[in-house]
Design a protein around this motif. Structure first.
Motif, PDB file in Angstrom:
ATOM      1  N   GLN A   1       0.810  -1.217   0.000  1.00  0.00           N
ATOM      2  CA  GLN A   1       0.000   0.000   0.000  1.00  0.00           C
ATOM      3  C   GLN A   1       0.849   1.275   0.000  1.00  0.00           C
ATOM      4  N   ARG A   2       2.121   1.138   0.245  1.00  0.00           N
ATOM      5  CA  ARG A   2       2.972   2.323   0.353  1.00  0.00           C
ATOM      6  C   ARG A   2       3.165   2.987  -1.001  1.00  0.00           C
ATOM      7  N   VAL A   3       3.021   4.312  -1.016  1.00  0.00           N
ATOM      8  CA  VAL A   3       3.267   5.108  -2.224  1.00  0.00           C
ATOM      9  C   VAL A   3       4.621   5.785  -2.058  1.00  0.00           C
ATOM     10  N   PHE A   4       5.576   5.431  -2.911  1.00  0.00           N
ATOM     11  CA  PHE A   4       6.924   5.977  -2.823  1.00  0.00           C
ATOM     12  C   PHE A   4       7.005   7.310  -3.559  1.00  0.00           C
ATOM     13  N   GLY A   5       7.861   8.198  -3.047  1.00  0.00           N
ATOM     14  CA  GLY A   5       7.960   9.534  -3.626  1.00  0.00           C
ATOM     15  C   GLY A   5       9.298   9.879  -4.230  1.00  0.00           C
ATOM     16  N   SER A   6      10.271   8.939  -4.174  1.00  0.00           N
ATOM     17  CA  SER A   6      11.589   9.234  -4.722  1.00  0.00           C
ATOM     18  C   SER A   6      12.370   7.945  -4.907  1.00  0.00           C
ATOM     19  N   ARG A   7      13.438   8.035  -5.703  1.00  0.00           N
ATOM     20  CA  ARG A   7      14.345   6.904  -5.858  1.00  0.00           C
ATOM     21  C   ARG A   7      14.946   6.516  -4.515  1.00  0.00           C
ATOM     22  N   GLU A   8      15.283   7.519  -3.711  1.00  0.00           N
ATOM     23  CA  GLU A   8      15.921   7.267  -2.423  1.00  0.00           C
ATOM     24  C   GLU A   8      14.992   6.480  -1.496  1.00  0.00           C
ATOM     25  N   GLN A   9      13.705   6.822  -1.495  1.00  0.00           N
ATOM     26  CA  GLN A   9      12.751   6.102  -0.655  1.00  0.00           C
ATOM     27  C   GLN A   9      12.645   4.641  -1.074  1.00  0.00           C
TER      28      GLN A   9
ATOM     29  N   LYS B   1      -6.427   2.821  -5.973  1.00  0.00           N
ATOM     30  CA  LYS B   1      -7.072   1.573  -6.372  1.00  0.00           C
ATOM     31  C   LYS B   1      -6.075   0.421  -6.280  1.00  0.00           C
ATOM     32  N   SER B   2      -6.598  -0.784  -5.977  1.00  0.00           N
ATOM     33  CA  SER B   2      -5.751  -1.958  -5.792  1.00  0.00           C
ATOM     34  C   SER B   2      -6.327  -3.149  -6.526  1.00  0.00           C
ATOM     35  N   SER B   3      -5.473  -4.095  -6.841  1.00  0.00           N
ATOM     36  CA  SER B   3      -5.932  -5.316  -7.493  1.00  0.00           C
ATOM     37  C   SER B   3      -6.675  -6.195  -6.492  1.00  0.00           C
ATOM     38  N   PRO B   4      -7.800  -6.781  -6.912  1.00  0.00           N
ATOM     39  CA  PRO B   4      -8.547  -7.671  -6.022  1.00  0.00           C
ATOM     40  C   PRO B   4      -8.137  -9.132  -6.154  1.00  0.00           C
ATOM     41  N   TYR B   5      -7.227  -9.441  -7.082  1.00  0.00           N
ATOM     42  CA  TYR B   5      -6.906 -10.837  -7.342  1.00  0.00           C
ATOM     43  C   TYR B   5      -5.972 -11.393  -6.275  1.00  0.00           C
ATOM     44  N   PRO B   6      -6.216 -12.622  -5.818  1.00  0.00           N
ATOM     45  CA  PRO B   6      -5.508 -13.156  -4.650  1.00  0.00           C
ATOM     46  C   PRO B   6      -3.994 -13.112  -4.745  1.00  0.00           C
ATOM     47  N   TYR B   7      -3.431 -13.370  -5.926  1.00  0.00           N
ATOM     48  CA  TYR B   7      -1.974 -13.495  -6.008  1.00  0.00           C
ATOM     49  C   TYR B   7      -1.271 -12.174  -6.275  1.00  0.00           C
ATOM     50  N   VAL B   8      -2.044 -11.112  -6.439  1.00  0.00           N
ATOM     51  CA  VAL B   8      -1.476  -9.758  -6.498  1.00  0.00           C
ATOM     52  C   VAL B   8      -2.314  -8.842  -5.622  1.00  0.00           C
TER      53      VAL B   8
ATOM     54  N   ASN C   1      -0.632  -2.249  -6.699  1.00  0.00           N
ATOM     55  CA  ASN C   1      -0.811  -1.280  -7.769  1.00  0.00           C
ATOM     56  C   ASN C   1       0.596  -0.872  -8.203  1.00  0.00           C
ATOM     57  N   PRO C   2       1.002  -1.219  -9.435  1.00  0.00           N
ATOM     58  CA  PRO C   2       2.392  -0.964  -9.847  1.00  0.00           C
ATOM     59  C   PRO C   2       2.756   0.505  -9.893  1.00  0.00           C
ATOM     60  N   GLY C   3       1.772   1.395  -9.980  1.00  0.00           N
ATOM     61  CA  GLY C   3       2.068   2.818 -10.029  1.00  0.00           C
ATOM     62  C   GLY C   3       2.573   3.388  -8.720  1.00  0.00           C
ATOM     63  N   ARG C   4       2.395   2.657  -7.630  1.00  0.00           N
ATOM     64  CA  ARG C   4       2.798   3.195  -6.327  1.00  0.00           C
ATOM     65  C   ARG C   4       4.305   3.260  -6.152  1.00  0.00           C
ATOM     66  N   SER C   5       5.022   2.445  -6.919  1.00  0.00           N
ATOM     67  CA  SER C   5       6.482   2.488  -6.821  1.00  0.00           C
ATOM     68  C   SER C   5       7.003   3.636  -7.681  1.00  0.00           C
ATOM     69  N   PHE C   6       7.821   4.461  -7.128  1.00  0.00           N
ATOM     70  CA  PHE C   6       8.374   5.600  -7.866  1.00  0.00           C
ATOM     71  C   PHE C   6       9.277   5.120  -8.991  1.00  0.00           C
ATOM     72  N   ILE C   7      10.001   4.035  -8.733  1.00  0.00           N
ATOM     73  CA  ILE C   7      10.900   3.413  -9.698  1.00  0.00           C
ATOM     74  C   ILE C   7      10.984   1.947  -9.309  1.00  0.00           C
ATOM     75  N   ALA C   8      11.368   1.080 -10.238  1.00  0.00           N
ATOM     76  CA  ALA C   8      11.467  -0.345  -9.926  1.00  0.00           C
ATOM     77  C   ALA C   8      12.454  -0.594  -8.793  1.00  0.00           C
ATOM     78  N   SER C   9      12.172  -1.601  -7.986  1.00  0.00           N
ATOM     79  CA  SER C   9      13.091  -1.929  -6.906  1.00  0.00           C
ATOM     80  C   SER C   9      14.424  -2.398  -7.477  1.00  0.00           C
ATOM     81  N   PRO C  10      15.536  -2.200  -6.759  1.00  0.00           N
ATOM     82  CA  PRO C  10      16.846  -2.624  -7.267  1.00  0.00           C
ATOM     83  C   PRO C  10      16.845  -4.101  -7.643  1.00  0.00           C
ATOM     84  N   GLY C  11      17.318  -4.385  -8.858  1.00  0.00           N
ATOM     85  CA  GLY C  11      17.398  -5.753  -9.333  1.00  0.00           C
ATOM     86  C   GLY C  11      16.196  -6.227 -10.116  1.00  0.00           C
TER      87      GLY C  11
END
Length: 418
Positions: free
Chosen positions: A175-183, A279-286, A290-300
Motif C-alpha cells: 500500500q505504500r506510495v513511494f515519492g523518490s528513488r531514495e525512498q 485503487k488496488s488489485s482484487p486478485y488473490p496473487y497480487v 498497484n504498480p504505479g505506487r512504486s516511484f521506480i522499480a526496486s533494485p534488481g
C-alpha cells in the motif's frame, strides 16, 4: 517485488485477467540476416532447415490469428513480435498505450517488464565477474552488513542468481506510495535485510525477493553506482536499447512512449493504475498491489522495454556485446532441474522444446504482462508485452513456442517450474 513462476508467470494469476482490443499492425517481409543468438553460434551462418519460416509464425498464420482473436475478444492489449535471425517476421499491436491521451500501442512504446527485467540483474553481476571484480562464490557478508549471520556467511552470489538460497523474505508493504528513488532504495535495502534462512542453502526458493535485491546491492557496493544507473549504462546503452530504461512515476505519467497499465477491479472495470494510486488489485496473487505506487522499480527488478529493444538485448547476449561468449554460456547454462525438460539458469528459466533450447523470462503485475523468449539454436526471438489485465500470458507463450518449434505443451511447452 512481483512474483512469477519459471518459464511464464504463475498460471493461477494470469488465466483470469481481462484485456482491451484494437486494430493490429503487421510488419513482414524484412530481409533475414545471419545473426547468431547465444548457442546458435556457427549454426546461424549456414543455411539449414531452420531458415525456413514455419507457416504458423507467418503473418496470417496460426499464431497471428490466435492473438488477433484474443484482441477481438477484449483479452489482449499490447504487442507481439517474432524475429528470426535479426529480421522481423511478425509485429502486431493492439489497444491503447494511454487512453486519456489517445495514444495507441506501437513498436516504439515501452512497456513495464516486471519480473521479465530480472535477467538484467544477472547479466550485470556476470559482467563484474568477467572483469574479476567479484566471484560467484563470494558470500553476502563479503560486501554487505546487517544481514543474519547464517545468510552473511553461507549464502553466495551463485545461490541467489540460481534461486537456491534457502532464504525467505517478509511480505512487502504493497500500500505504500513511494515519492523518490531514495525512498525506494532505502525501503528495499531494509526489507532484504529482514530475510531469514528457512531451508538449507542450495534449496530451490519460491520467489524470495531478497535473491533479487541483494545481488543488486552487491553490484552497488562494488561499482559505487546505483543499480539503475549501472544497468542503463552497461546494458541498455551498449545494446542500443534506446527506448528502454528505469523510468520513474512522473515519467510514466508524462512520457507519450510509455504504456499505462490498465488494472481490473472487483466490479470488472479497468482503471489506469498510474493515475489511480488509491485503487488496488482484487486478485488473490497480487492482492492489494498497484504498480504505479512504486516511484521506480526496486533494485534488481523491473524496468521498461520496447519489443525491438528486447530483440536487441537477445542478440547482444550472443554476440559479445554485454558478455564474452563463455560468460554468456554461464548465464544460460542449466543450473537446477525443475522438471523433465525445464531448468533454472541465472535469472532465466530455460527448457528443451521441439528438440531445441528455449530461454525465456516472464513477469506480471496488475495491468502488466511481459514475456521474451530466445530460441538460440534457430535464431528466433519472441516478445509478448501487455498493458491490460486479461492476457493469458502463459497460453500465449505456449502458442508462440508451438508456432516456432512445433512443440506442444506436452513436448516441453511453458508451464510449471519454480
Amino acid at each position: 517485488m512481483d512474483s512469477d513462476s519459471s518459464f511464464g508467470v504463475d498460471r493461477r494469476r494470469l488465466l483470469t485477467w481481462g484485456g482491451v482490443a484494437a486494430a493490429g499492425v503487421v510488419t513482414a517481409g524484412v530481409p533475414l540476416v545471419s545473426a547468431g543468438i547465444g548457442h546458435a553460434g556457427s549454426a546461424a551462418t549456414r543455411p539449414s532447415r531452420h531458415d525456413r519460416i514455419p507457416p504458423a509464425a507467418l503473418p496470417g498464420g496460426a499464431y497471428d490469428r490466435y492473438v488477433a482473436q484474443l484482441a477481438a475478444e477484449g483479452r489482449f492489449s499490447g504487442l507481439v513480435l517474432l524475429s528470426h535471425r535479426g529480421g522481423t517476421v511478425l509485429s502486431r499491436s493492439y489497444g491503447m498505450a494511454d487512453k486519456e491521451k489517445g495514444i495507441r500501442n506501437h513498436e516504439g512504446v515501452a512497456f513495464s517488464l516486471s519480473s521479465a527485467g530480472k535477467p538484467f540483474n544477472a547479466v550485470a553481476i556476470l559482467q563484474l565477474a568477467q572483469q574479476g571484480k567479484l566471484k560467484l562464490t563470494d558470500t553476502v557478508g563479503r560486501y554487505l552488513t546487517g544481514f543474519a549471520k547464517d545468510i552473511a556467511e553461507r549464502v553466495t552470489i551463485h545461490h541467489m542468481l540460481a534461486g537456491v538460497s534457502g532464504m525467505n523474505t517478509p511480505e512487502e508493504d504493497v500500500q505504500r506510495v513511494f515519492g523518490s528513488r531514495e525512498q525506494v532504495h532505502e525501503y528495499y535495502e531494509q526489507w532484504a535485510r529482514q530475510s531469514k534462512l528457512v531451508a538449507p542453502v542450495g534449496t530451490p526458493t519460491d520467489h524470495s525477493g531478497a535473491e533479487i535485491v541483494i545481488p543488486a546491492l552487491i553490484l552497488e557496493a562494488v561499482t559505487g553506482k546505483t543499480y539503475w544507473d549501472y544497468v542503463e549504462e552497461n546494458i541498455f546503452r551498449r545494446c542500443g536499447m534506446t527506448g528502454s530504461g528505469f523510468y520513474t512515476r512522473p515519467q510514466w505519467l508524462t512520457d507519450r512512449h510509455i504504456a499505462h497499465p490498465y488494472m481490473m477491479l472487483a466490479d470488472g472495470s479497468r482503471v489506469d493504475a498510474v493515475r489511480n494510486l488509491d485503487k488496488s488489485s482484487p486478485y488473490p496473487y497480487v492482492l492489494g498491489r498497484n504498480p504505479g505506487r512504486s516511484f521506480i522499480a526496486s533494485p534488481g527488478n523491473g524496468g521498461f522495454g520496447t519489443a525491438l529493444d528486447l530483440v536487441r538485448f537477445a542478440h547482444a547476449l550472443g554476440d559479445g556485446t554485454v558478455l564474452d561468449r563463455p560468460w554468456a554460456d554461464v548465464l544460460t547454462g542449466a543450473k537446477v532441474p525443475h522438471g523433465p525438460t525445464s531448468f533454472g539458469a541465472y535469472g532465466i528459466p530455460i527448457r528443451i522444446a521441439g528438440g531445441q533450447w528455449v530461454f525465456a523470462r516472464a513477469g506480471a503485475d496488475p495491468g502488466v504482462g511481459a514475456n521474451w523468449s530466445i530460441y538460440p539454436n534457430t535464431g528466433w526471438v519472441g516478445v509478448i508485452l501487455s498493458n491490460s489485465d486479461g492476457a493469458p500470458l502463459q497460453e500465449m507463450t505456449q502458442r508462440e513456442m508451438q508456432a516456432i518449434t512445433g512443440a506442444s505443451s506436452a513436448d516441453g511447452g511453458p508451464g510449471g517450474g519454480g
